[in-house]
Design an enzyme around this catalytic site. Structure first.
Site, PDB file in Angstrom:
ATOM      1  CG  HIS A 429       2.410   5.052  -1.041  1.00 11.58           C
ATOM      2  ND1 HIS A 429       2.503   4.390  -2.234  1.00 11.58           N
ATOM      3  CD2 HIS A 429       3.508   5.327  -0.489  1.00 11.58           C
ATOM      4  CE1 HIS A 429       3.831   4.490  -2.511  1.00 11.58           C
ATOM      5  NE2 HIS A 429       4.549   5.169  -1.346  1.00 11.58           N
ATOM      6  CD  GLU A 430       4.619   7.930   2.505  1.00  7.71           C
ATOM      7  OE1 GLU A 430       5.432   7.143   2.950  1.00  7.71           O
ATOM      8  OE2 GLU A 430       4.750   8.546   1.517  1.00  7.71           O
ATOM      9  CG  HIS A 433       6.729   2.872   2.264  1.00  2.06           C
ATOM     10  ND1 HIS A 433       7.475   2.112   1.393  1.00  2.06           N
ATOM     11  CD2 HIS A 433       6.301   3.881   1.555  1.00  2.06           C
ATOM     12  CE1 HIS A 433       7.419   2.849   0.170  1.00  2.06           C
ATOM     13  NE2 HIS A 433       6.889   4.040   0.499  1.00  2.06           N
TER      14      HIS A 433
END
EC number: 3.4.24.-
Length: 632
Positions: A429-430, A433
């Site tokens: 998820h990170e 980004h």
């Protein structure tokens, strides 16, 4: 993530800094600066492929033009009386589409939130385009002639005071840089790097405002603060970048320790394609015997500070990164294992995204771009067990050529504490980004997910990739998945609903965004829609069990990887700060470019099911439309 965190936590992250949650959890509280009151308003327009094809019949082409020249002609013909510059980040993607980005100017000064992106097809014609150019009255006089604006030091003081930044200006002095009206501040403390300022216009409320764009990296936030050039305690808008061998690890596809045991993996780059030509431990000039290489530098950071280069990393002259872990150990007792796991997960995701088109030219994170374009010198700095926080994670994404920075935290939600480095979904998820911030609007512009709905999609993309990657071979469209459940020790995970194709289990539709004011909630809606997209494509094309996709005529042959590829390609097409409708159109257009539209109906079935039907037109209020195209 723009913060993986729970719902109150996310809004506090910086430009490019992303954090986790959405459901409220005891013990969690907002950290950093709340930028929600300062977000830019949505202004982007997008011309999807069908409309563009009809429009460009009257457009003048020359077979001698390259794709940049063709794109430039379109901008000039669309806005013949406006000035603009070509951003130096144009490239041709792996799907054959050329991407060119332009920045509007006034009196030679950038209008920082006025962008035009043009996508050129294989035939040399305009495929799609989008823009947020300012069409109002231009300033009649050049502000650089009279220079009746405050100096940048006052703007720095204004940003610090208004936003309560943890920066001490002390004897701040503005040192001019090579670029016109751009300054670096010396004599400050509290930021992880020297603050910067640049004179730019912004469009707001139908007018242009001259501002100092003050850049401050304060860890939990990496901010671009647009300070009024005269009234320096007025901050108009804010963007946050922080939107964070042999290996014994949890293998790719295992989301967390509940799904399996650590196993030995040898030379994983041999199975992850061409994304790491120097292996994971070299950069073409140096070979490392620690968890560092061309793509990733992984280390601990117990102090939570900005220094990373000399921080502790596991070392093995034999490149044998084999360490023990069990659930009864406290995180500091399995530090080597955690750093190794973080290094493995981020490198594998780097290589997978590379196969989909997140390459050097597209702005990926690498030290050495090996002569393949892009800026380079920007591998991802990944801190395991970062001491600057708990119960979250974040990723800071400055423009291409500057390092991305991931900070993974421990979670005090169980005894012993749990380590987010061991939950692959949080790490993915990170890192996602970084993907979305580099692709949306082009690698030189990390400001294109700064509006609320666009920022929500940034969160949703992170959840989508995390969920797609953890699917198992015996899963079906009836399989549901949560987000962050293990690290948070929270049954049901940290989102309002699990990701499910069942409307009773997860009833979200686009209309639900109407009442939302926080990016993680909006992101859950977007990822819910994409979960339906994912399963529609898997039902059509099956699901490969291999880490890397097999390509046929440039397209992944299985549905899971095809979905991830189309979502990525869609990011490259959509305008700066898109909305859900424009993102839907961009994914449909990406399929048109990649497969000649073979999956249009499967895609639209998912979008229309969740309220983004074919007759939906973005307006003031979000009202569901469930229509399917007539040709489906």
């Amino acid at each position: 993530m723009h913060g993986l965190l729970l719902a109150g936590l996310a809004a506090a992250l910086p430009l490019g800094v992303a954090g986790l949650p959405a459901r409220q959890q005891s013990g969690l509280s907002p950290r950093g600066i709340d930028i929600n009151p300062y977000r830019f308003a949505s202004m982007a327009k997008y011309s999807e492929h069908k409309a563009t094809s009809q429009m460009v019949h009257s457009f003048s082409y020359s077979k001698d033009d390259d794709y940049v020249a063709t794109a430039t002609k379109l901008v000039k013909s669309t806005f013949p009386n406006m000035t603009f510059r070509t951003v130096k980040d144009h490239y041709i993607g792996t799907n054959g589409i050329g991407h060119v980005h332009f920045k509007q100017t006034a009196h030679g000064i950038d209008i920082d939130n006025a962008d035009f992106n043009v996508n050129i097809g294989r035939d040399g014609k305009v495929f799609t385009f989008g823009n947020s150019f300012y069409e109002g009255e231009m300033p009649k006089t050049n502000p650089l002639t009279k220079r009746d604006f405050a100096d940048p030091v006052k703007a720095l003081h204004g940003a610090i005071k208004t936003l309560k930044l943890p920066v001490k200006p002390q004897s701040a002095k503005a040192m001019p840089m090579k670029e016109a009206e751009t300054f670096m501040f010396e004599g400050t403390s509290g930021a992880l790097s020297e603050p910067m300022a640049k004179l730019v216009y912004i469009q707001k409320d139908g007018k242009l405002h001259l501002t100092w764009r003050v850049e401050t990296d304060v860890g939990d936030n990496w901010l671009l603060s647009y300070v009024d050039s005269k009234e320096t305690e007025t901050v108009h808008n804010v963007v946050d970048y922080v939107a964070s061998a042999d290996y014994k690890v949890f293998a790719w596809g295992l989301n967390d320790p509940t799904e399996g045991q650590p196993t030995m993996i040898k030379d994983p780059w041999n199975t992850t394609g061409s994304g790491s030509p120097f292996t994971w431990h070299g950069d073409g000039e140096m070979d490392y015997t620690v968890t560092r290489g061309n793509n990733i530098a992984a280390q601990d950071n117990p102090s939570g500070g900005g220094q990373w280069e000399n921080n502790y990393r596991p070392e093995s002259p034999e490149l044998s990164f084999v360490y023990e872990y069990n659930e009864q150990m406290e995180p500091e007792q399995f530090k080597d294992f955690a750093i190794t796991q973080l290094f493995y997960t981020t490198n594998t995701f780097h290589d997978l995204l590379y196969s989909f088109g997140f390459t050097e030219e597209a702005g990926n994170f690498q030290m050495n771009n090996n002569g393949k374009g892009g800026e380079g010198n920007d591998f991802a700095i990944c801190n395991a067990q970062d001491g600057s926080g708990t119960n979250n994670a974040n990723f800071a994404t400055p423009p291409d050529g500057q390092n991305g920075r991931m900070r993974m935290y421990t979670w005090t939600t169980a005894q012993p504490s749990r380590d987010g480095d061991l939950e692959a979904g949080i790490v993915i998820h990170e890192y996602a980004h970084g993907l979305s911030n580099r692709l949306c609007g082009g690698p030189a512009n990390s400001n294109c997910l700064s509006e609320l709905e666009a920022g929500g999609m940034g969160e949703g993309w992170g959840d989508f990739y995390a969920t797609a990657i953890r699917l198992k071979q015996d899963d079906t469209r009836e399989t549901d998945y949560t987000m962050g459940e293990w690290a948070a020790n929270m049954e049901g995970g940290i989102r309002e609903y699990p990701y499910s194709t069942n409307m009773q289990t997860n009833p979200y539709t686009y209309a639900d965004v109407e009442g939302m004011s926080e990016v993680h909630g909006i992101g859950t809606v977007w990822a819910t829609i994409l979960y339906d997209v994912l399963w529609n494509l898997i039902d059509e094309h099956g699901m490969s069990k291999n880490i890397m996709p097999k390509f046929v005529n440039g397209a992944p042959s299985d549905g899971r990887n095809l979905a991830m590829k189309l979502v990525l390609d869609g990011m490259t097409l959509m305008p700066c700060n898109p909305n859900f409708v424009q993102a839907r159109d961009a994914i449909i257009d990406a399929d048109q470019a990649l497969t000649n539209g073979q999956n249009k109906c499967a895609l639209m079935k998912a979008f229309s099911k969740r309220g983004l039907g074919s007759n939906y037109k973005h307006g003031k209020n979000r009202v569901n439309n469930f229509d399917m195209p007539a040709d489906c």
